[in-house]
Write a protein that holds these residues in place. Structure first.
Motif, short mmCIF file in Angstrom:
data_model
loop_
_atom_site.label_atom_id
_atom_site.label_comp_id
_atom_site.label_asym_id
_atom_site.label_seq_id
_atom_site.Cartn_x
_atom_site.Cartn_y
_atom_site.Cartn_z
N UNK A 1 41.25 65.55 33.61
CA UNK A 1 40.49 66.52 32.88
C UNK A 1 39.08 66.60 33.62
N UNK A 2 38.36 65.45 33.89
CA UNK A 2 36.97 65.69 34.47
C UNK A 2 37.15 66.18 36.09
N UNK A 3 38.16 65.73 36.63
CA UNK A 3 38.33 65.99 38.21
C UNK A 3 38.63 67.48 38.20
N UNK A 4 39.48 67.92 37.34
CA UNK A 4 39.83 69.45 37.24
C UNK A 4 38.59 70.25 36.80
N UNK A 5 37.76 69.87 36.05
CA UNK A 5 36.34 70.32 35.69
C UNK A 5 35.64 70.68 36.75
N UNK A 6 35.30 69.56 37.69
CA UNK A 6 34.48 69.46 38.64
C UNK A 6 34.90 70.34 39.91
N UNK A 7 36.23 70.44 40.10
CA UNK A 7 36.83 71.51 40.97
C UNK A 7 36.84 72.81 40.63
N UNK A 8 36.99 73.10 39.50
CA UNK A 8 36.79 74.42 39.10
C UNK A 8 35.25 75.07 39.16
N UNK A 9 34.45 74.19 38.50
CA UNK A 9 32.90 74.44 38.90
C UNK A 9 32.54 74.64 40.22
N UNK A 10 33.18 73.80 41.05
CA UNK A 10 32.63 73.91 42.55
C UNK A 10 33.51 75.11 42.86
N UNK A 11 34.67 75.47 42.70
CA UNK A 11 35.15 76.65 43.34
C UNK A 11 34.74 78.06 42.91
N UNK A 12 33.70 77.78 41.92
CA UNK A 12 33.05 78.72 41.64
C UNK A 12 31.67 78.83 42.32
N UNK A 13 31.63 78.00 43.03
CA UNK A 13 30.13 77.61 44.20
C UNK A 13 29.19 77.21 43.09
N UNK A 14 29.51 76.59 41.99
CA UNK A 14 28.40 75.99 40.84
C UNK A 14 28.29 74.46 40.93
N UNK A 15 27.35 74.21 40.17
CA UNK A 15 27.00 72.56 40.15
C UNK A 15 27.46 72.16 38.64
N UNK B 1 32.26 85.12 36.06
CA UNK B 1 33.17 84.03 36.50
C UNK B 1 34.69 84.19 35.95
N UNK B 2 35.47 83.30 36.20
CA UNK B 2 36.77 83.51 36.05
C UNK B 2 36.87 82.78 34.33
N UNK B 3 37.08 83.73 33.55
CA UNK B 3 37.12 83.56 32.06
C UNK B 3 37.97 82.26 31.76
N UNK B 4 39.18 82.36 32.22
CA UNK B 4 40.21 81.61 31.67
C UNK B 4 39.99 80.10 32.10
N UNK B 5 39.60 80.04 33.60
CA UNK B 5 39.11 78.68 34.18
C UNK B 5 37.77 78.17 33.34
N UNK B 6 36.87 78.89 33.11
CA UNK B 6 35.57 78.43 32.43
C UNK B 6 35.79 77.98 30.95
N UNK B 7 37.05 78.63 30.37
CA UNK B 7 37.40 78.35 29.10
C UNK B 7 38.22 76.68 29.02
N UNK B 8 38.88 76.70 30.26
CA UNK B 8 39.34 75.26 30.51
C UNK B 8 38.39 74.16 30.46
N UNK B 9 37.22 74.60 31.23
CA UNK B 9 36.11 73.61 31.38
C UNK B 9 35.63 73.26 30.21
N UNK B 10 35.38 74.37 29.42
CA UNK B 10 34.84 74.11 27.90
C UNK B 10 35.68 73.09 27.35
N UNK B 11 37.05 73.49 27.34
CA UNK B 11 37.90 72.75 26.42
C UNK B 11 37.82 71.41 26.86
N UNK B 12 37.92 71.00 27.99
CA UNK B 12 37.99 69.63 28.20
C UNK B 12 36.95 68.74 28.01
#
Length: 345
Positions: free
Chosen positions: A310-324, A232-243
């Motif tokens: 924050x949560x909206x960004x989290x959702x979009x990042x995960x969906x950009x990875x084609x994940x749930x 995955x994109x490490x930087x974006x997943x880190x943002x998800x976890x931080x949020x």
């Protein structure tokens, strides 16, 4: 003068067509051919066939023109919604098509109403989110202009507070820009192989001071002795976890816990769970939790800081990875956010 209805006009015109054609055929038959039973039956069959053809053609045209007028009079209908072929005379099929059309358009209208309501609410939320830090910055600067600059203590303190207001404005704009890129598919993901366990620990180290203020313990559900690699994109997943971890701290209870679990779903997917024992969320809010600027607590949550995105960004990042991404919560018990990632080979 007698005014005929459209159906009577249709019947009269159809009858005139049939009489005209049949008169020509009868004249030809009786004037040119001798009477014979076989010829008579053939002539009758031809009359029946011609009559059926005229009636069928007239009925189809009668129905088609009027249904087409209905379609043309509906301004929201696209021209491609109705084909130019003949309409069936089977009224059941026609009724089904019209009902299907009506249902489709009703759903479209309802969707437009929902979107319009969402647009109004979104604009109101954006206005509120931007107005709060803007007024804060304006207030501090006005105080300084009105004489506060002469006092060094006040000057320093107010400039620092104004800077925080500007920083919040910058975060809102940056988050809106990211959501726009995510929704438009313009954000490039730099996928790489990394250890999700180590990334979670790095996030714990980044936010431990926030957790310490509320005496919240950050922990794993178990000891992970081996790395768990994901793609995955490490930087974006880190943002998800931080949020998600910061949210669990923000809405967690004093002396509570934020627990992260990493579970394999199958040979290709893992599930990352972030669980807290905080105040929880009512079920009515869960479907809208990932909307931009949506607040569970309309009064107090704005004071907790953040852009509301924050949560909206989290959702979009995960969906950009084609994940749930999933959320479960019970009021007074706590909340759990979880998302899937692709496991690296």
């Amino acid at each position: 003068m007698i005014k005929l209805t459209k159906t009577y006009k249709f019947a009269v015109v159809s009858a005139l067509y049939i009489v005209f054609i049949n008169s020509i055929l009868a004249f030809f038959y009786f004037s040119c051919l001798p009477f014979h039973w076989a010829t008579y039956f053939l002539f009758s069959a031809v009359l029946v066939a011609i009559s059926l053809f005229i009636i069928q053609y007239r009925v189809e045209r009668f129905i088609y023109r009027r249904v087409k007028n209905i379609y043309d009079n509906v301004t929201i209908l696209e021209s491609s919604s109705f084909s130019n072929k003949s309409v069936t005379t089977d009224m059941d099929s026609l009724t089904q098509e019209v009902n299907k059309f009506a249902t489709t358009k009703k759903l479209e209208i309802e969707m437009l109403k929902v979107r319009e309501e969402y647009r109004r609410e979104f604009l109101g939320n954006v206005s509120h989110e931007l107005k709060t830090p803007l007024f804060t910055v304006q207030g501090y600067l006005s105080t300084l202009i009105d004489g506060g600059l002469k006092d060094k203590t006040i000057r320093t303190k107010y400039l620092e507070r104004a800077e925080k207001g500007v920083e919040r404005l910058i975060r809102i704009v940056e988050d809106l820009d990211m959501i726009t890129k995510l929704e438009g598919g313009n954000l490039h993901l730099n996928s790489s192989k990394f250890d999700i366990v180590k990334l979670v620990q790095d996030v714990f180290d980044l936010v431990e001071m926030k957790a310490a203020k509320k005496d919240i313990i950050l922990l794993f559900d178990m000891k992970y002795n081996k790395p768990i690699y994901v793609e995955a994109d490490r930087e974006k997943v880190e943002q998800v976890l931080i949020n998600l971890v910061v949210n669990s701290i923000k809405y967690g209870k004093e002396q509570g816990t934020t627990e992260v679990a990493i579970e394999p779903i199958n040979s290709q997917k893992i599930l990352v769970r972030i669980k807290d024992n905080g105040e929880g969320i009512e079920n009515q809010h869960l479907p809208r939790l990932f909307e931009r600027f949506y607040r569970v607590d309309k009064s107090g949550s704005r004071d907790a800081g953040g852009s509301g995105l924050g949560l909206s960004i989290v959702k979009h990042i995960i969906e950009a990875h084609e994940e749930k991404i999933y959320v479960e919560s019970e009021l007074g018990v706590g909340s759990e956010f979880s998302f899937t990632l692709k496991q690296a080979e």
